[in-house]
Design an enzyme around this catalytic site. Structure first.
Site, PDB file in Angstrom:
ATOM      1  N   HIS A   1       0.832  -1.205   0.000  1.00  0.00           N
ATOM      2  CA  HIS A   1       0.000   0.000   0.000  1.00  0.00           C
ATOM      3  C   HIS A   1       0.872   1.263   0.000  1.00  0.00           C
ATOM      4  O   HIS A   1       0.703   2.167  -0.832  1.00  0.00           O
ATOM      5  CB  HIS A   1      -0.917  -0.020   1.228  1.00  0.00           C
ATOM      6  CG  HIS A   1      -1.897   1.115   1.285  1.00  0.00           C
ATOM      7  ND1 HIS A   1      -3.223   0.963   0.973  1.00  0.00           N
ATOM      8  CD2 HIS A   1      -1.744   2.433   1.610  1.00  0.00           C
ATOM      9  CE1 HIS A   1      -3.847   2.125   1.114  1.00  0.00           C
ATOM     10  NE2 HIS A   1      -2.968   3.032   1.503  1.00  0.00           N
ATOM     11  N   GLU A   2       1.825   1.334   0.935  1.00  0.00           N
ATOM     12  CA  GLU A   2       2.666   2.523   1.043  1.00  0.00           C
ATOM     13  C   GLU A   2       3.620   2.631  -0.153  1.00  0.00           C
ATOM     14  O   GLU A   2       3.938   3.738  -0.603  1.00  0.00           O
ATOM     15  CB  GLU A   2       3.466   2.483   2.352  1.00  0.00           C
ATOM     16  CG  GLU A   2       2.611   2.480   3.611  1.00  0.00           C
ATOM     17  CD  GLU A   2       1.667   3.671   3.679  1.00  0.00           C
ATOM     18  OE1 GLU A   2       2.018   4.749   3.140  1.00  0.00           O
ATOM     19  OE2 GLU A   2       0.585   3.540   4.262  1.00  0.00           O
ATOM     20  N   HIS A  31       1.763   4.365  -2.966  1.00  0.00           N
ATOM     21  CA  HIS A  31       1.781   5.819  -2.799  1.00  0.00           C
ATOM     22  C   HIS A  31       3.125   6.408  -3.232  1.00  0.00           C
ATOM     23  O   HIS A  31       3.181   7.408  -3.956  1.00  0.00           O
ATOM     24  CB  HIS A  31       1.533   6.185  -1.328  1.00  0.00           C
ATOM     25  CG  HIS A  31       0.126   6.030  -0.877  1.00  0.00           C
ATOM     26  ND1 HIS A  31      -0.938   6.617  -1.511  1.00  0.00           N
ATOM     27  CD2 HIS A  31      -0.412   5.342   0.178  1.00  0.00           C
ATOM     28  CE1 HIS A  31      -2.064   6.312  -0.882  1.00  0.00           C
ATOM     29  NE2 HIS A  31      -1.770   5.527   0.145  1.00  0.00           N
TER      30      HIS A  31
END
Length: 326
Positions: A98-99, A102
């Site tokens: 997820h990170e 980003h």
């Protein structure tokens, strides 16, 4: 009375005032800290110095260095680390993807703030500041990068609720672009929303009174257009850089936190260097191990040599004493 936030030079001068109260390391530069704290008020900067001093005190350090200021800045901007929170390996892996999503989109879209750090350690909220239209659209793409990374790796059925705040943030940007900032080509540079925040009635209900049903429908269509456009852009970026996504996940699983140097290595598909904190820990361990082992190896021969010398000398003396008797 409304007092505006200080610019970079103002922040530097405010920092210098508060830094007089604490002992500083030679590597501390107020100008560097000021450039990395946009949007900080005078009170925020004072709190930054205090938090850095607390980090130094907890580490039993006599002076406050840049490392403590970086940790203090992260705490103020993103919240305190929750290292005590137990995460399963599956949760850590999903969070890492997820990170990483980003971060990768943030490195590739134009006019986005530089990505200085990526971490899977749970924190509080994160803040963002946007200005130009292209930068605003980049913010929307970055916001959906985390959800898209989960969807590409695990499929749409296993996407987590971790992107709820990202969706809220992206939708808010798109709505303001259409209704307040005049970035819609179809609606033009007109204000379609009031600045006041209704307390008892919903905001959207209060604002919709000043427009027709057709206009409200067109606003919704334009908001969706901005979202879909940047959602697809982020999806394309992650699909084309799937190898970087996997590599960044692996780095986050191993180190938990990576900084700009490791991110630069990953984006250029180089071997990821070890974070500075890990290098310090390894060098200190090697130093401790290096000091202890040779010490025992050196002392033993010296003691034996001294013992042998004393025995030999004593034997020589006895021989000398006995010779006249003979």
């Amino acid at each position: 009375v409304v007092v505006g936030l200080p610019d970079v030079r103002g922040r530097e001068q405010i920092l210098k005032v508060h830094m007089r109260k604490v002992p500083l390391s030679d590597d501390v530069k107020a100008s560097v800290i000021a450039r990395g704290t946009p949007g900080f008020s005078g009170a925020d900067l004072a709190n930054l110095v205090n938090e850095a001093a607390l980090f130094a005190a907890r580490g039993n350090r006599r002076v406050v260095g840049m490392e403590e200021f970086e940790r203090a800045k992260d705490k103020i901007m993103m919240g305190a680390e929750r290292r005590s929170m137990v995460m399963s390996e599956e949760d850590k892996e999903m969070t890492a993807y997820h990170e990483a999503g980003h971060a990768i989109v943030g490195c590739l879209v134009p006019e986005h703030d530089p990505v200085h750090k990526v971490t899977i350690i749970p924190r509080g909220r994160a803040l963002g500041v946007s200005q130009s239209r292209r930068k605003l659209e980049s913010q929307i793409s970055v916001a959906y990068g985390g959800r898209l990374a989960e969807e590409l790796i695990y499929g749409s059925e296993r996407v987590s609720t971790g992107a709820s705040q990202d969706i809220k943030y992206a939708t808010s940007i798109a709505r303001n672009m259409v209704t307040q900032w005049g970035f819609s080509d179809k609606l033009g540079p007109l204000l379609y929303a009031e600045e006041e925040n209704e307390v008892f009635l919903g905001r959207s209900m209060g604002k919709s009174k000043a427009m027709s049903g057709d206009t409200a429908s067109l606003i919704d269509s334009e908001i969706k257009m901005f979202i879909d456009k940047n959602y697809q852009r982020a999806q394309t970026m992650l699909t084309e850089n799937m190898d970087i996504l996997h590599a960044m996940k692996d780095a986050l699983m191993k180190y938990e936190t990576i900084d700009s140097l490791q991110i630069d290595d990953l984006m250029h598909r180089r071997e990821v260097r070890m974070p500075a904190e890990w290098q310090k820990d390894e060098s200190s361990d090697d130093k401790d191990n290096g000091n202890s082992t040779p010490k025992s190896e050196v002392e033993t021969p010296v003691d034996e040599a001294k013992t042998d010398t004393k025995v030999d000398n004593k034997a020589d003396t006895n021989d000398a004493d006995e010779s006249p008797a003979k």
